[in-house]
Design a protein around this motif. Structure first.
Motif, PDB file in Angstrom:
ATOM      1  N   LEU A 270     -34.326 -68.733  81.994  1.00  0.00           N
ATOM      2  CA  LEU A 270     -35.167 -67.575  82.312  1.00  0.00           C
ATOM      3  C   LEU A 270     -35.874 -67.043  81.069  1.00  0.00           C
ATOM      4  CD1 LEU A 270     -32.879 -65.605  84.809  1.00  0.00           C
ATOM      5  CD2 LEU A 270     -34.886 -66.990  85.349  1.00  0.00           C
ATOM      6  N   GLY A 271     -35.171 -67.029  79.936  1.00  0.00           N
ATOM      7  CA  GLY A 271     -35.803 -66.577  78.698  1.00  0.00           C
ATOM      8  C   GLY A 271     -36.970 -67.463  78.316  1.00  0.00           C
ATOM      9  N   ALA A 272     -36.790 -68.771  78.466  1.00  0.00           N
ATOM     10  CA  ALA A 272     -37.875 -69.707  78.161  1.00  0.00           C
ATOM     11  C   ALA A 272     -39.047 -69.514  79.116  1.00  0.00           C
ATOM     12  CB  ALA A 272     -37.361 -71.139  78.236  1.00  0.00           C
ATOM     13  N   LEU A 273     -38.747 -69.328  80.404  1.00  0.00           N
ATOM     14  CA  LEU A 273     -39.819 -69.117  81.391  1.00  0.00           C
ATOM     15  C   LEU A 273     -40.573 -67.821  81.115  1.00  0.00           C
ATOM     16  CD1 LEU A 273     -38.101 -70.251  84.719  1.00  0.00           C
ATOM     17  CD2 LEU A 273     -39.923 -71.425  83.461  1.00  0.00           C
ATOM     18  N   PHE A 274     -39.858 -66.789  80.713  1.00  0.00           N
ATOM     19  CA  PHE A 274     -40.504 -65.515  80.397  1.00  0.00           C
ATOM     20  C   PHE A 274     -41.523 -65.696  79.278  1.00  0.00           C
ATOM     21  CE2 PHE A 274     -40.723 -61.466  78.095  1.00  0.00           C
ATOM     22  CZ  PHE A 274     -40.998 -60.580  79.124  1.00  0.00           C
ATOM     23  N   LEU A 275     -41.101 -66.374  78.202  1.00  0.00           N
ATOM     24  CA  LEU A 275     -42.026 -66.613  77.086  1.00  0.00           C
ATOM     25  C   LEU A 275     -43.127 -67.584  77.487  1.00  0.00           C
ATOM     26  CD1 LEU A 275     -39.571 -66.875  74.047  1.00  0.00           C
ATOM     27  CD2 LEU A 275     -41.031 -64.953  74.688  1.00  0.00           C
ATOM     28  N   GLY A 276     -42.800 -68.564  78.327  1.00  0.00           N
ATOM     29  CA  GLY A 276     -43.813 -69.512  78.776  1.00  0.00           C
ATOM     30  C   GLY A 276     -44.885 -68.852  79.605  1.00  0.00           C
ATOM     31  N   ILE A 277     -44.485 -67.934  80.464  1.00  0.00           N
ATOM     32  CA  ILE A 277     -45.466 -67.209  81.285  1.00  0.00           C
ATOM     33  C   ILE A 277     -46.359 -66.344  80.402  1.00  0.00           C
ATOM     34  CG2 ILE A 277     -45.721 -65.396  83.027  1.00  0.00           C
ATOM     35  CD1 ILE A 277     -43.157 -66.548  84.332  1.00  0.00           C
ATOM     36  N   ILE A 278     -45.741 -65.666  79.428  1.00  0.00           N
ATOM     37  CA  ILE A 278     -46.531 -64.847  78.504  1.00  0.00           C
ATOM     38  C   ILE A 278     -47.547 -65.715  77.755  1.00  0.00           C
ATOM     39  CG2 ILE A 278     -46.432 -63.531  76.347  1.00  0.00           C
ATOM     40  CD1 ILE A 278     -43.889 -62.244  77.325  1.00  0.00           C
ATOM     41  N   ALA A 279     -47.078 -66.848  77.237  1.00  0.00           N
ATOM     42  CA  ALA A 279     -47.967 -67.721  76.453  1.00  0.00           C
ATOM     43  C   ALA A 279     -49.127 -68.247  77.286  1.00  0.00           C
ATOM     44  CB  ALA A 279     -47.157 -68.892  75.884  1.00  0.00           C
ATOM     45  N   ASN A 280     -48.892 -68.493  78.572  1.00  0.00           N
ATOM     46  CA  ASN A 280     -49.948 -69.031  79.422  1.00  0.00           C
ATOM     47  C   ASN A 280     -50.821 -67.952  80.043  1.00  0.00           C
ATOM     48  OD1 ASN A 280     -49.687 -72.194  80.087  1.00  0.00           O
ATOM     49  ND2 ASN A 280     -47.652 -71.366  79.662  1.00  0.00           N
ATOM     50  N   ALA A 281     -50.258 -66.754  80.244  1.00  0.00           N
ATOM     51  CA  ALA A 281     -50.987 -65.717  80.960  1.00  0.00           C
ATOM     52  C   ALA A 281     -51.845 -64.839  80.058  1.00  0.00           C
ATOM     53  CB  ALA A 281     -50.008 -64.842  81.735  1.00  0.00           C
ATOM     54  N   LEU A 282     -51.353 -64.511  78.873  1.00  0.00           N
ATOM     55  CA  LEU A 282     -52.077 -63.573  78.021  1.00  0.00           C
ATOM     56  C   LEU A 282     -53.467 -64.073  77.616  1.00  0.00           C
ATOM     57  CD1 LEU A 282     -49.293 -61.985  75.802  1.00  0.00           C
ATOM     58  CD2 LEU A 282     -50.234 -61.228  77.977  1.00  0.00           C
ATOM     59  N   PRO A 283     -53.638 -65.373  77.317  1.00  0.00           N
ATOM     60  CA  PRO A 283     -55.014 -65.829  77.036  1.00  0.00           C
ATOM     61  C   PRO A 283     -55.942 -65.651  78.225  1.00  0.00           C
ATOM     62  CG  PRO A 283     -53.421 -67.441  76.251  1.00  0.00           C
ATOM     63  CD  PRO A 283     -52.655 -66.451  77.065  1.00  0.00           C
ATOM     64  N   VAL A 284     -55.386 -65.732  79.433  1.00  0.00           N
ATOM     65  CA  VAL A 284     -56.205 -65.569  80.644  1.00  0.00           C
ATOM     66  C   VAL A 284     -56.773 -64.162  80.722  1.00  0.00           C
ATOM     67  CG1 VAL A 284     -56.148 -65.615  83.167  1.00  0.00           C
ATOM     68  CG2 VAL A 284     -54.922 -67.355  81.871  1.00  0.00           C
ATOM     69  N   VAL A 285     -55.983 -63.180  80.260  1.00  0.00           N
ATOM     70  CA  VAL A 285     -56.437 -61.790  80.305  1.00  0.00           C
ATOM     71  C   VAL A 285     -57.061 -61.367  78.981  1.00  0.00           C
ATOM     72  CG1 VAL A 285     -54.810 -61.112  82.091  1.00  0.00           C
ATOM     73  CG2 VAL A 285     -54.126 -60.958  79.707  1.00  0.00           C
ATOM     74  N   ASN A 286     -57.484 -62.362  78.188  1.00  0.00           N
ATOM     75  CA  ASN A 286     -58.218 -62.129  76.937  1.00  0.00           C
ATOM     76  C   ASN A 286     -57.434 -61.311  75.912  1.00  0.00           C
ATOM     77  OD1 ASN A 286     -60.528 -63.529  77.852  1.00  0.00           O
ATOM     78  ND2 ASN A 286     -61.193 -61.702  78.993  1.00  0.00           N
ATOM     79  N   ILE A 287     -56.152 -61.619  75.769  1.00  0.00           N
ATOM     80  CA  ILE A 287     -55.328 -60.984  74.743  1.00  0.00           C
ATOM     81  C   ILE A 287     -55.167 -61.974  73.604  1.00  0.00           C
ATOM     82  CG2 ILE A 287     -53.039 -60.064  74.196  1.00  0.00           C
ATOM     83  CD1 ILE A 287     -52.880 -58.994  77.005  1.00  0.00           C
ATOM     84  N   SER A 288     -55.384 -61.513  72.378  1.00  0.00           N
ATOM     85  CA  SER A 288     -55.393 -62.398  71.219  1.00  0.00           C
ATOM     86  C   SER A 288     -54.007 -62.958  70.937  1.00  0.00           C
ATOM     87  CB  SER A 288     -55.879 -61.639  69.982  1.00  0.00           C
ATOM     88  OG  SER A 288     -54.883 -60.733  69.547  1.00  0.00           O
ATOM     89  N   PRO A 289     -53.951 -64.088  70.226  1.00  0.00           N
ATOM     90  CA  PRO A 289     -52.647 -64.659  69.856  1.00  0.00           C
ATOM     91  C   PRO A 289     -51.783 -63.711  69.049  1.00  0.00           C
ATOM     92  CG  PRO A 289     -54.412 -66.244  69.470  1.00  0.00           C
ATOM     93  CD  PRO A 289     -55.070 -64.938  69.814  1.00  0.00           C
ATOM     94  N   PHE A 290     -52.417 -62.857  68.220  1.00  0.00           N
ATOM     95  CA  PHE A 290     -51.644 -61.909  67.426  1.00  0.00           C
ATOM     96  C   PHE A 290     -50.959 -60.882  68.326  1.00  0.00           C
ATOM     97  CE2 PHE A 290     -55.141 -63.419  64.729  1.00  0.00           C
ATOM     98  CZ  PHE A 290     -54.403 -63.995  63.707  1.00  0.00           C
TER      99      PHE A 290
END
Length: 326
Positions: A270-290
């Motif tokens: 679950l911890g890995a999936l949580f970070l995986g979703i964040i890594a894949n979703a945040l670029p979609v909503v135009n949030i910078s890598p930082f």
């Protein structure tokens, strides 16, 4: 219901559901089954490494060399593929597991036999493994056109609608759930980290148990090394650079106590999936890598606080009892 909400895994599942709901509100296509399966596949290497790291952390240790192990093993099997392109992939995969196992054993022996702190050992071997890659290649890359088609095809091949990479992650979750809950070795991992002194009195060799934890972590990192370089069709010195911190973060967010003795395979998943979703979703909503790094860091801090609160046991108030007795 109260017990369900008190479960760390249940709370994390709820957090993932809320996160997906917020994302779906703005980008409904993200939660389409095909895209969620793609996110799971992207997260599979992190799931694999998080399982190995979880086992190490359970024994009151930490392995900061997993990403370097991945990179070195990936480079070695890439060079083997160049030298012998006709070698069956099954032998390459088995070699990757064996080579990663040896690297993990090296960590384990230093911790077990020389009693060197695990963080010192794995920081050192992390540098050694990366440096070895440079010595082998003089900093050169192995690119897609140098790899055979069979070498590159395994992680991408679909089986029953899922890439083999995803199936390997699912198999690892099932196998290590059984190992951790149904075998004496699994119980030894928990005992060695939860109460090393009691474990010793019970006849468990804590150092040897930590050795096996590092060995398993190394074997998983080795397999992931092959899967990583074959999937992305490139191998170089800095492959998965800094990924070891993401792996530790997945474990901590999943409820694995950095003090040892507490954690589950499902929590690491679950911890890995949580970070995986964040890594894949945040670029979609135009949030910078930082910003992504800041959000992940905030999640880690919150997870550590929750772990500390959950593991805290109330002490006895001796003075009040004494006063009442007088």
């Amino acid at each position: 219901m109260t017990k369900l909400l008190a479960s760390r895994e249940a709370l994390l599942m709820l957090a993932i559901a809320v996160l997906l709901g917020i994302i779906a509100w703005r980008f409904p296509a993200f939660v389409a089954p095909s895209n969620l399966l793609a996110v799971f596949n992207d997260t599979s290497p992190l799931i694999l490494l998080a399982i190995g790291q979880m086992i190490v952390i359970l024994t009151k240790c930490i392995d900061l060399s997993v990403a370097a192990n991945l990179a070195l093993t990936g480079m070695v099997v890439s060079l083997i593929n160049i030298a012998a392109p006709g070698l069956p992939v099954i032998f390459i995969a088995l070699f990757a597991i064996g080579f990663g196992t040896l690297l993990g054993m090296f960590n384990g022996i230093l911790v077990w036999k020389l009693s060197i702190p695990p963080i010192v050992v794995t920081l050192g071997t992390m540098t050694i493994f990366r440096g070895t890659i440079f010595l082998l290649t003089e900093g050169k890359w192995v690119n897609s056109h140098e790899m055979s088609d069979s070498f590159k095809s395994v992680p991408r091949t679909d089986l029953l609608g899922l890439p083999i990479l995803s199936w390997i992650a699912i198999a690892a979750v099932i196998v290590f759930t059984i190992v951790m809950t149904r075998t004496s070795l699994g119980r030894a991992f928990y005992a060695a980290g939860g109460n090393p002194h009691a474990a010793t009195y019970a006849g468990i060799n804590v150092g040897k148990t930590q050795f096996w934890a590092f060995t398993i972590s190394g074997a998983i990192a080795g397999l992931t090394g092959y899967l990583w370089v074959s999937r992305f069709a490139v191998a170089y010195v800095d492959v998965a650079g800094g990924f070891e911190l993401t792996v530790v973060a997945a474990c901590v967010i999943g409820g694995v106590s950095i003090m040892g003795g507490i954690g589950t395979v499902f929590g690491a998943l679950l911890g890995a999936l949580f970070l995986g979703i964040i890594a894949n979703a945040l670029p979609v909503v135009n949030i910078s890598p930082f910003s992504q790094m800041a959000i992940s860091g905030g999640a880690i801090i919150i997870a550590v606080i929750l772990n500390a609160q959950a593991n805290r046991t109330p002490g006895r108030i001796i003075l009040k009892k004494a006063e009442h007795a007088t």
